[in-house]
Each structure stands twice: as structure tokens, then as C-alpha cells.
Design a protein around this motif. Structure first.
Motif, PDB file in Angstrom:
ATOM      1  N   HIS A  34       0.913  -1.210   0.030  1.00 32.69           N
ATOM      2  CA  HIS A  34       0.016   0.114   0.019  1.00 32.69           C
ATOM      3  C   HIS A  34       0.767   1.136  -0.035  1.00 32.69           C
ATOM      4  CE1 HIS A  34      -3.548  -2.544   0.487  1.00 32.69           C
ATOM      5  NE2 HIS A  34      -3.181  -3.078   1.680  1.00 32.69           N
ATOM      6  N   THR A  36       3.130   4.360  -1.038  1.00 32.05           N
ATOM      7  CA  THR A  36       3.259   5.073  -2.421  1.00 32.05           C
ATOM      8  C   THR A  36       4.497   5.009  -2.942  1.00 32.05           C
ATOM      9  OG1 THR A  36       4.157   7.106  -1.084  1.00 32.05           O
ATOM     10  CG2 THR A  36       1.593   6.762  -1.488  1.00 32.05           C
ATOM     11  N   LYS A  38       6.888   7.353  -3.224  1.00 33.30           N
ATOM     12  CA  LYS A  38       7.739   8.030  -2.096  1.00 33.30           C
ATOM     13  C   LYS A  38       8.028   7.202  -1.089  1.00 33.30           C
ATOM     14  CE  LYS A  38       7.911  12.435   0.101  1.00 33.30           C
ATOM     15  NZ  LYS A  38       7.435  12.606   1.447  1.00 33.30           N
ATOM     16  N   ASP A  39       6.951   6.577  -0.388  1.00 37.38           N
ATOM     17  CA  ASP A  39       7.204   5.780   0.857  1.00 37.38           C
ATOM     18  C   ASP A  39       7.848   4.500   0.559  1.00 37.38           C
ATOM     19  OD1 ASP A  39       5.324   7.489   2.086  1.00 37.38           O
ATOM     20  OD2 ASP A  39       3.603   6.221   1.983  1.00 37.38           O
ATOM     21  N   ARG A  40       7.977   3.929  -0.543  1.00 38.47           N
ATOM     22  CA  ARG A  40       8.829   3.067  -0.998  1.00 38.47           C
ATOM     23  C   ARG A  40      10.184   3.335  -1.212  1.00 38.47           C
ATOM     24  NH1 ARG A  40       4.618   1.207  -4.361  1.00 38.47           N
ATOM     25  NH2 ARG A  40       5.205   2.328  -6.101  1.00 38.47           N
TER      26      ARG A  40
END
Length: 75
Positions: A34, A36, A38-40
């Protein structure tokens, strides 16, 4: 309650455990799917930084172990 003194090796082992916990938590977060983009990227960078810190921690621990062996030369 008196503070328990720890050896440098014990502190490094504790630090290594903390770095492994960060790496595991970030990897599990990425597994959920789940995140984004950017989060990855941020999670992967966190994993990378933890791995680099762990590498240095292992080097320090290795120096301590070698220094404690009779007849061991410099690490």
C-alpha cells in the motif's frame, strides 16, 4: 535501581539488534503493497542506511573480538 555496566561488545550487539529491527519493519511495510512510490523510496533508503550502519557495527565488533584474542594482530 543501579545501572548495569555494559561492555563495548554488548552495546554493539544491542545496536545491531536495533538496526535489524528497523530493516525488518521497513521490509514488512513494503510487503503490504500500500506504499506510495515516495514511501517505497523512503523505506528502501531506510533499509540501505540500516545495512550500512550494521556493516560498520560488525566491523567494530570484529575489532573488539580480535583484540581480545591472545596473539591477534591489528584488525
Amino acid at each position: 535501581m543501579p545501572e548495569i555496566e555494559t561492555t563495548p561488545a554488548e552495546r554493539l550487539v544491542h545496536e545491531l539488534g536495533n538496526l535489524m529491527a528497523v530493516t525488518l519493519a521497513q521490509a514488512e511495510y513494503l510487503q503490504h503493497g500500500h506504499a506510495t512510490p515516495k514511501d517505497r523510496r523512503e523505506s528502501l533508503e531506510s533499509i540501505r542506511q540500516s545495512a550500512l550502519q550494521a556493516r560498520e557495527t560488525v566491523r567494530q565488533l570484529h575489532r573488539i573480538v580480535r583484540a581480545g584474542r591472545p596473539g591477534a594482530g591489528p584488525a
